[in-house]
Scaffold this active site. Structure first.
Site, PDB file in Angstrom:
ATOM      1  N   ILE A   1      -9.926   4.800  -3.911  1.00  0.00           N
ATOM      2  CA  ILE A   1     -11.261   4.243  -3.589  1.00  0.00           C
ATOM      3  C   ILE A   1     -11.209   2.781  -3.151  1.00  0.00           C
ATOM      4  O   ILE A   1     -12.191   2.257  -2.657  1.00  0.00           O
ATOM      5  CB  ILE A   1     -12.297   4.351  -4.741  1.00  0.00           C
TER       6      ILE A   1
ATOM      7  N   GLN B   1       1.219  -2.138 -11.700  1.00  0.00           N
ATOM      8  CA  GLN B   1       0.484  -0.935 -12.111  1.00  0.00           C
ATOM      9  C   GLN B   1      -0.831  -1.333 -12.782  1.00  0.00           C
ATOM     10  O   GLN B   1      -0.858  -2.221 -13.643  1.00  0.00           O
ATOM     11  CB  GLN B   1       1.336  -0.106 -13.090  1.00  0.00           C
TER      12      GLN B   1
ATOM     13  N   HIS C   1       1.403   7.829 -10.862  1.00  0.00           N
ATOM     14  CA  HIS C   1       0.834   8.180  -9.551  1.00  0.00           C
ATOM     15  C   HIS C   1       1.704   7.624  -8.439  1.00  0.00           C
ATOM     16  O   HIS C   1       2.386   6.622  -8.605  1.00  0.00           O
ATOM     17  CB  HIS C   1      -0.608   7.672  -9.413  1.00  0.00           C
ATOM     18  N   PHE C   2       1.635   8.315  -7.311  1.00  0.00           N
ATOM     19  CA  PHE C   2       2.339   7.897  -6.103  1.00  0.00           C
ATOM     20  C   PHE C   2       1.297   7.534  -5.058  1.00  0.00           C
ATOM     21  O   PHE C   2       0.349   8.292  -4.837  1.00  0.00           O
ATOM     22  CB  PHE C   2       3.232   9.037  -5.578  1.00  0.00           C
TER      23      PHE C   2
HETATM   24  P1  AMP Z   1      -1.719   1.068  -9.406  1.00  0.00           P
HETATM   25  O1  AMP Z   1      -2.009  -0.392  -9.294  1.00  0.00           O
HETATM   26  O2  AMP Z   1      -0.458   1.492  -8.764  1.00  0.00           O
HETATM   27  O3  AMP Z   1      -1.841   1.503 -10.848  1.00  0.00           O
HETATM   28  O4  AMP Z   1      -2.820   1.785  -8.557  1.00  0.00           O
HETATM   29  C1  AMP Z   1      -4.006   2.306  -9.039  1.00  0.00           C
HETATM   30  C2  AMP Z   1      -4.792   2.665  -7.820  1.00  0.00           C
HETATM   31  O5  AMP Z   1      -5.884   3.438  -8.244  1.00  0.00           O
HETATM   32  C3  AMP Z   1      -5.353   1.459  -7.044  1.00  0.00           C
HETATM   33  O6  AMP Z   1      -4.865   1.495  -5.721  1.00  0.00           O
HETATM   34  C4  AMP Z   1      -6.853   1.643  -7.134  1.00  0.00           C
HETATM   35  O7  AMP Z   1      -7.495   1.269  -5.943  1.00  0.00           O
HETATM   36  C5  AMP Z   1      -6.987   3.140  -7.411  1.00  0.00           C
HETATM   37  N1  AMP Z   1      -8.168   3.545  -8.136  1.00  0.00           N
HETATM   38  C6  AMP Z   1      -8.747   2.958  -9.212  1.00  0.00           C
HETATM   39  N2  AMP Z   1      -9.820   3.664  -9.616  1.00  0.00           N
HETATM   40  C7  AMP Z   1      -9.912   4.730  -8.787  1.00  0.00           C
HETATM   41  C8  AMP Z   1     -10.821   5.820  -8.677  1.00  0.00           C
HETATM   42  N3  AMP Z   1     -11.860   5.973  -9.503  1.00  0.00           N
HETATM   43  N4  AMP Z   1     -10.615   6.734  -7.681  1.00  0.00           N
HETATM   44  C9  AMP Z   1      -9.583   6.597  -6.825  1.00  0.00           C
HETATM   45  N5  AMP Z   1      -8.704   5.581  -6.882  1.00  0.00           N
HETATM   46  C10 AMP Z   1      -8.868   4.657  -7.831  1.00  0.00           C
END
Ligand code: AMP
Length: 141
Positions: free
Chosen positions: A34, A96, A102-103
């Site tokens: 998002i 993170q 997640h990827f």
């Molecule tokens: P990370 O920093 O690798 O843990 O990435 C987490 C990712 O999740 C980030 O790129 C956020 O933009 C994304 N994110 C956070 N909340 C949501 C959500 N509700 N739906 C989709 N993506 C999200």
């Protein structure tokens, strides 16, 4: 700190909060980020609990990689980027922010720089339109 079963991605797996889904199977879920860094930015997660690559069972991590490869092919076919980066962060110090493995699948375009990581929410209608293109590419095989 152990795995938080109420992290946002775990809640998506349980269907407690919505996501813009592009693919789901018994072991994995793929959906639009998002706060995308580029158009087509998609996330892939295994459904099982695990904060990162180190504490997720090999079979579950492998399932997530299989889905990542499949969805990345669809993103490439839908958006024709110049390149495509797959990232996966382990720990806050590594960037993170959501503590469920997640990827990231992030297309790279010749025009325009990447947007900052997890900063700006995209227009939900634009994300829906991008998801539709990825779903169509998945369906086309
Ligand atoms: P990370 O920093 O690798 O843990 O990435 C987490 C990712 O999740 C980030 O790129 C956020 O933009 C994304 N994110 C956070 N909340 C949501 C959500 N509700 N739906 C989709 N993506 C999200």
């Amino acid at each position: 700190m152990g795995y938080d079963a109420n992290n946002i991605f775990a809640r998506m797996v349980r269907g407690e909060i919505p996501c813009i889904r592009v693919h789901e199977d018994a072991d994995t879920l793929a959906f639009m980020d998002i706060m995308p860094q580029a158009d087509g930015h998609t996330l892939v997660i295994p459904k099982v609990a695990g904060e990162n690559l180190f504490d997720t069972a090999p079979d579950s991590a492998a399932a997530a990689i299989r889905t990542t490869q499949r969805v990345a092919r669809a993103v490439r076919s839908a958006f024709s980027p110049a390149g495509l980066i797959i990232t996966q962060f382990n720990g806050a110090a590594a960037g993170q922010t959501v503590f469920h493995l997640h990827f990231h699948i992030v297309p790279v375009y010749t025009s325009g720089a990447w947007r900052p990581h997890a900063r700006e929410k995209a227009d939900p209608a634009a994300l829906e339109a991008q998801a539709a293109r990825i779903r169509a590419a998945l369906a086309a095989g």
